[in-house]
Enzyme design. Structure first.
Site, mmCIF file in Angstrom:
data_model
loop_
_atom_site.group_PDB
_atom_site.id
_atom_site.type_symbol
_atom_site.label_atom_id
_atom_site.label_comp_id
_atom_site.label_asym_id
_atom_site.label_seq_id
_atom_site.Cartn_x
_atom_site.Cartn_y
_atom_site.Cartn_z
ATOM 1 N N HIS A 303 0.966 -1.154 0.040
ATOM 2 C CA HIS A 303 0.032 0.092 0.150
ATOM 3 C C HIS A 303 0.819 1.212 -0.002
ATOM 4 O O HIS A 303 2.144 1.288 0.682
ATOM 5 C CB HIS A 303 -0.805 -0.017 1.221
ATOM 6 N N ASP A 360 -7.836 -5.522 -0.144
ATOM 7 C CA ASP A 360 -8.500 -6.250 -1.067
ATOM 8 C C ASP A 360 -8.040 -7.858 -0.704
ATOM 9 O O ASP A 360 -8.074 -8.532 -1.629
ATOM 10 C CB ASP A 360 -7.724 -5.744 -2.416
HETATM 11 C C1 SDX Z 1 -6.261 0.086 -2.730
HETATM 12 O O1 SDX Z 1 -4.299 4.463 -2.282
HETATM 13 C C2 SDX Z 1 -5.422 3.641 -1.361
HETATM 14 O O2 SDX Z 1 -5.798 4.368 -0.448
HETATM 15 C C3 SDX Z 1 -5.929 2.625 -2.076
HETATM 16 C C4 SDX Z 1 -7.141 1.817 -1.347
HETATM 17 C C5 SDX Z 1 -8.299 2.587 -1.182
HETATM 18 O O3 SDX Z 1 -9.092 2.221 -0.280
HETATM 19 O O4 SDX Z 1 -8.737 3.526 -1.817
HETATM 20 O O5 SDX Z 1 -6.520 1.633 -0.160
HETATM 21 C C6 SDX Z 1 -7.556 0.525 -2.169
HETATM 22 O O6 SDX Z 1 -5.960 0.238 -3.977
HETATM 23 C C7 SDX Z 1 -5.307 -0.993 -2.306
HETATM 24 C C8 SDX Z 1 -3.966 -1.547 -2.985
HETATM 25 C C9 SDX Z 1 -4.491 -2.629 -3.885
HETATM 26 N N1 SDX Z 1 -3.482 -2.864 -4.734
HETATM 27 C C10 SDX Z 1 -2.880 -3.950 -4.936
HETATM 28 O O7 SDX Z 1 -3.031 -4.773 -3.964
HETATM 29 C C11 SDX Z 1 -1.912 -4.382 -5.936
HETATM 30 C C12 SDX Z 1 -0.311 -4.936 -5.438
HETATM 31 N N2 SDX Z 1 0.136 -3.991 -4.738
HETATM 32 C C13 SDX Z 1 0.982 -2.932 -5.531
HETATM 33 O O8 SDX Z 1 0.768 -3.026 -6.897
HETATM 34 C C14 SDX Z 1 1.570 -1.525 -4.564
HETATM 35 O O9 SDX Z 1 1.750 -2.205 -3.333
HETATM 36 C C15 SDX Z 1 0.622 -0.542 -4.643
HETATM 37 C C16 SDX Z 1 0.105 -0.104 -6.147
HETATM 38 C C17 SDX Z 1 -0.638 -0.755 -3.734
HETATM 39 C C18 SDX Z 1 1.368 0.701 -3.896
HETATM 40 O O10 SDX Z 1 2.439 1.067 -4.841
HETATM 41 P P1 SDX Z 1 3.535 2.101 -4.224
HETATM 42 O O11 SDX Z 1 3.048 2.861 -3.080
HETATM 43 O O12 SDX Z 1 3.599 3.073 -5.769
HETATM 44 O O13 SDX Z 1 4.819 1.224 -4.201
HETATM 45 P P2 SDX Z 1 5.873 0.859 -5.269
HETATM 46 O O14 SDX Z 1 5.154 0.190 -6.351
HETATM 47 O O15 SDX Z 1 6.723 1.664 -5.379
HETATM 48 O O16 SDX Z 1 6.388 -0.591 -4.372
HETATM 49 C C19 SDX Z 1 7.686 -0.353 -3.503
HETATM 50 C C20 SDX Z 1 8.310 -1.438 -3.413
HETATM 51 C C21 SDX Z 1 8.695 -2.007 -4.935
HETATM 52 O O17 SDX Z 1 9.866 -2.577 -4.936
HETATM 53 P P3 SDX Z 1 11.283 -1.787 -5.272
HETATM 54 O O18 SDX Z 1 11.173 -1.149 -6.863
HETATM 55 O O19 SDX Z 1 11.510 -0.628 -4.504
HETATM 56 O O20 SDX Z 1 12.726 -2.678 -5.234
HETATM 57 O O21 SDX Z 1 7.608 -2.495 -3.090
HETATM 58 C C22 SDX Z 1 7.611 -3.435 -4.083
HETATM 59 C C23 SDX Z 1 7.681 -2.905 -5.372
HETATM 60 O O22 SDX Z 1 8.244 -3.744 -6.215
HETATM 61 N N3 SDX Z 1 6.016 -4.118 -3.829
HETATM 62 C C24 SDX Z 1 5.771 -5.333 -4.177
HETATM 63 C C25 SDX Z 1 4.104 -5.287 -3.875
HETATM 64 N N4 SDX Z 1 3.772 -4.070 -3.916
HETATM 65 C C26 SDX Z 1 5.100 -3.248 -3.899
HETATM 66 N N5 SDX Z 1 6.244 -6.359 -4.320
HETATM 67 C C27 SDX Z 1 5.651 -7.471 -4.608
HETATM 68 N N6 SDX Z 1 4.180 -7.426 -4.480
HETATM 69 C C28 SDX Z 1 3.473 -6.655 -4.171
HETATM 70 N N7 SDX Z 1 2.359 -6.442 -4.061
#
Ligand code: SDX
Length: 425
Positions: A303, A360
């Protein structure tokens, strides 16, 4: 509220402002005029886009408050109608206020009869979110008497209409996908009970709302009601900042929510859990999630704001247990989810990056047990989030400081050059 301290940048001091709780902000509205520079913050990781009194999130502590009330207390003791009133009006209602609000919403649940023909233009296998985008965007063609955004009364009618009609629109999308006739709303039922009947009832026989399912789904709606300035809420605010009508703004929010990185994650998370299938395959998927060369991510994990357990996921997991026990059902996918969570939270990759289950991760397990197909999950998220979107939209319109949103950029394209005729290229 401007603080006494300021942030110095070059020869200029920028005021630091404090909210009632949470990080302070630096007011940089004069930065470009005074320095000729922009800030640079793709994804808005360090940017406050507005002032809001609706929802507060402490991502480090895993705290979520709606108008000051903790999500755990609201999920346990309140109802979606009461939380909707709270978000829209700022205070918990008296019994009379809640009854009046619920009565108003109940009597707005019917759709203009011609909107039913919109559904017949879609293929039966159209994704419900495609239908929601189209039908909600079309509402402005039917409710002209509540599109003047400068009239607070019209804004509130449009808000009530959107909150009331989303269940009807979502239920009709499901009915259309399974080739069953639409059911009209039944005003004798609760908001959530009415949605269950419109979704799973048929004209051929009476539909009995299961109170356990009704309570669980109502709690799931509470968990999804609002969440600060997330991507879809920011989309609604940006659309609204141009003066677009509320129906168009909410349609824009639905479109943004659909993405798998946002609201589409609940559908993707259950599909992922089903693909894993058995606990022995979990290490394979965790390895893929950690592999930089593999675009796969654990859906329902991570998140932007929570760097601790999403408090909504805690309630969601508890609700799975309650519903399964009460309905005497089970689903092996729940065990996969529990073991996946356990293994991920003990893996250095997820611990170091502070990746926890989000709202989720477990929601699909319950929604599937209730009988919803995975394609309906994000439509349910949109149904519940509509109250947050309209509350945020109303707050933005009423904010004297609000202006049309128009970010700038760091330009890295070609500098000026002259056109050359095709014969000279
Ligand atoms: C919702 O914003 C809100 O409030 C949203 C929400 C709401 O109520 O409105 O809470 C609802 O959208 C919840 C999130 C649902 N999405 C997912 O579950 C999809 C999987 N998660 C990700 O794609 C990610 O965690 C996000 C999109 C939710 C957040 O992404 P960020 O904040 O941009 O973080 P990032 O992509 O920069 O990740 C940071 C690091 C990265 O590694 P590095 O490049 O730094 O080495 O963490 C890793 C990412 O690769 N990472 C993950 C991961 N999520 C982040 N690695 C593996 N699995 C994951 N799920």
């Amino acid at each position: 509220m401007a603080d006494t301290n300021t942030l110095k940048f070059g020869n200029h001091d920028y005021p630091v402002m404090s909210g009632s709780v949470g990080p302070q902000v630096v007011d940089i509205r004069k930065l470009y005029n005074e320095t000729g520079m922009f800030t640079y913050d793709p994804g808005f990781t360090s940017t406050a886009s507005c002032e809001s009194a609706l929802t507060y999130i402490d991502g480090d502590e895993g705290i979520l408050l709606h108008r000051g009330y903790p999500i755990g207390q609201l999920a346990e003791q309140s109802s979606f109608m009461e939380v909707s009133y709270l978000l829209l009006n700022g205070e918990l209602p008296s019994k009379g206020e809640l009854d009046e609000f619920t009565h108003t919403i109940t009597r707005h649940t019917m759709l203009h009869e011609q909107l039913a023909t919109f559904y017949r233009g879609f293929r039966r296998d159209a994704h419900p979110m495609a239908i929601m985008c189209g039908v909600v965007g079309a509402l402005s063609a039917f409710y002209h008497d509540s599109t003047d955004i400068n009239d607070p009364h019209q804004r509130m009618i449009a808000s009530h209409r959107l909150i009331a009609k989303m269940p009807t629109i979502a239920a009709m999308a499901y009915k259309y996908s399974v080739g069953q006739p639409f059911l009209y709303p039944d005003n004798s039922l609760s908001y959530t009970g009415n949605f269950l009947r419109m979704t799973f009832g048929v004209p051929a026989e009476p539909y009995e709302v299961n109170p356990i399912v009704e309570r669980a789904l109502d709690r799931i709606f509470i968990l999804h009601a609002d969440h600060e300035q997330n991507a879809s809420t920011s989309t609604v605010r940006l659309a609204g900042s141009s003066g677009a009508n509320p129906f168009a703004c909410i349609a824009a929010g639905i479109a943004c929510l659909w993405g798998p990185a946002h609201g589409g994650a609940n559908e993707a998370a259950l599909n992922m859990l089903r693909e894993i299938g058995t606990p022995d395959r979990i290490p394979e998927f965790i390895a893929r999630a950690k592999d930089k060369n593999d675009p796969f991510r654990l859906m329902g994990f991570g998140h932007r704001v929570y760097k601790n357990y999403d408090p909504r996921a805690t309630v969601m997991q508890q609700t799975v247990r309650e519903v399964f026990d009460a309905l005497k059902v089970s689903d092996p996918v729940f065990e996969v989810a529990l073991q996946l969570e356990h293994m991920a939270l003990n893996d250095p990759y997820f611990v170091e990056k502070k990746l926890f289950p989000n709202v989720d991760f477990y929601s699909g397990v319950i929604l599937s047990a209730i009988g919803f197909p995975t394609t309906m999950f994000t439509a349910l998220f949109a149904l519940a989030r509509t109250v947050g979107w309209v509350a945020q939209w109303n707050e933005m319109i009423s904010d004297p400081a609000q202006k049309i949103g128009r970010p700038r950029q760091l330009y890295t394209g070609p500098t000026q050059r002259d056109y050359t005729a095709i014969g000279q290229r």
